[in-house]
Design an enzyme around this catalytic site. Structure first.
Site, PDB file in Angstrom:
ATOM      1  N   SER A 172      43.427  42.098  42.122  1.00 11.62           N
ATOM      2  CA  SER A 172      43.461  42.978  40.956  1.00 11.62           C
ATOM      3  C   SER A 172      42.150  42.856  40.170  1.00 11.62           C
ATOM      4  O   SER A 172      41.084  43.120  40.721  1.00 11.62           O
ATOM      5  CB  SER A 172      44.687  42.626  40.106  1.00 11.62           C
ATOM      6  OG  SER A 172      44.940  43.620  39.147  1.00 11.62           O
ATOM      7  N   ASP A 277      50.346  51.667  45.004  1.00 10.43           N
ATOM      8  CA  ASP A 277      49.649  51.138  43.841  1.00 10.43           C
ATOM      9  C   ASP A 277      49.356  52.261  42.860  1.00 10.43           C
ATOM     10  O   ASP A 277      48.932  53.355  43.257  1.00 10.43           O
ATOM     11  CB  ASP A 277      48.338  50.483  44.299  1.00 10.43           C
ATOM     12  CG  ASP A 277      47.721  49.571  43.247  1.00 10.43           C
ATOM     13  OD1 ASP A 277      48.005  49.752  42.046  1.00 10.43           O
ATOM     14  OD2 ASP A 277      46.941  48.689  43.644  1.00 10.43           O
TER      15      ASP A 277
END
Length: 340
Positions: A172, A277
């Site tokens: 991330s 995502d």
């Protein structure tokens, strides 16, 4: 006497479940989300006796490091220098969510995984985390040059590792740091780093975004308390330099405000993208921009899973799709490291 109600701290910003910022500048990161997920944020203590083929060691200093070391095989190990995620605002390298994946990865590759303790925003806004990542690379360079510290774990790492094969890996927002630290490292020549060499970068579901919503941000429904649009917006507002937007180069390296990718010296990259995502589209936009700039980029798209799926031990253990995609991700990383 000051009335009690006037001495109470007031919450001025909050990310549900994760973080509260008070008017005096203090921050409370006590987990207030589903209690069944609390174990993922529990710290794992170091251990010298191998568990599943790996020992775990902490290396104090700036920045503090955590070493996952596979049992000796007689072959020098590549190093995976790991930057944890958390939107620059939360997470700790000792958490179980990182331990269960990176201990498994260390044994599977096999590699010495060195995880970096990163300073957190809003107390330490970017580029503080990137500075710590670069400082970690300098610590590895010192070891590569034979300058042992007083810590036994440093000596273990120096004896086991091949410092000419250092790979930056991050989850991330840690994926953002992979790009940034690799770019900074590329500004120096090989003599500056020798005998250390950054051999590759592995951003895992990096936090690359734009100020305008992407199609996936608008259309994908988040199925997890671990990543929502509210978290994305608030963490980046707290984590980026004061007044910066999501078009800042730290979060949009493919944007107009960032250095031209054609001129950035980067090693080969493997970028992992999750089909479900929220920021899938901007991840893919980054990959395309890198390719168009002539950078060497491989892309792994994991179908049917969401942001950083592999960090959830509950999902890995109980959902066959998550388990399969996690194994595929590990195999892809092993293959990439093996070829570079």
């Amino acid at each position: 006497m000051v009335p009690k109600e006037m001495t109470r701290k007031r919450v001025v910003d909050e990310v549900s479940g994760w973080l509260r910022v008070f008017d005096d500048g203090t921050v409370d990161r006590t987990w207030t989300g589903p209690p069944e997920a609390l174990f993922l944020m529990s710290p794992v203590q170091p251990f010298d006796t191998p568990r599943d083929g790996v020992t775990l060691h902490d290396i104090p200093g700036y920045p503090s490091l955590r070493l996952y070391l596979p049992e000796p095989s007689g072959t020098p190990l590549p190093i995976l220098l790991h930057f944890h995620g958390g939107g620059f605002c939360i997470s700790h390298f000792s958490w179980f969510m990182y331990h269960h994946f990176y201990s498994r990865l260390a044994a599977a590759v096999p590699a010495a995984v060195v995880s970096v303790e990163l300073p957190l925003a809003p107390e330490h806004r970017m580029p503080s985390a990137a500075d710590a990542g670069f400082a970690a690379l300098l610590r590895l360079r010192r070891l590569a040059r034979g300058r042992d510290g007083s810590d036994p774990a440093e000596r273990l790492l120096r004896a086991a590792a091949d410092f000419s094969r250092v790979f930056l890996i991050g989850d991330s927002s840690g994926g953002n740091l992979v790009h940034l630290v690799a770019a900074w490292a590329g500004e120096e020549d090989s003599a500056f780093w020798s005998p250390l060499r950054v051999a590759g970068g592995i951003p895992l579901h990096p936090g690359f975004v734009r100020s305008t919503r992407s199609r996936s941000e608008l259309e994908v429904q988040s199925d997890s308390v671990f990543f929502t649009l509210d978290m994305l917006d608030k963490f980046l507002a707290l984590g980026l330099p004061q007044g910066a937007t999501k078009d800042h180069p730290f979060t949009c390296p493919m944007g107009d405000a960032a250095p031209a990718l054609e001129k950035v010296k980067l090693p080969p990259f493997l970028v992992a993208v999750a089909e479900r995502d929220l920021i899938r589209n901007t991840n893919l936009e980054y990959c395309e921009a890198m390719k168009e700039a002539g950078q060497e980029v491989e892309v792994l798209v994991s179908g049917g899973v969401s942001h950083c799926f592999y960090l959830s031990k509950l999902a890995v253990d109980n959902d066959p799709t998550t388990a399969t995609r996690t194994e595929e991700l590990i195999v892809a990383i092993k293959d990439f490291v093996g070829r570079h």
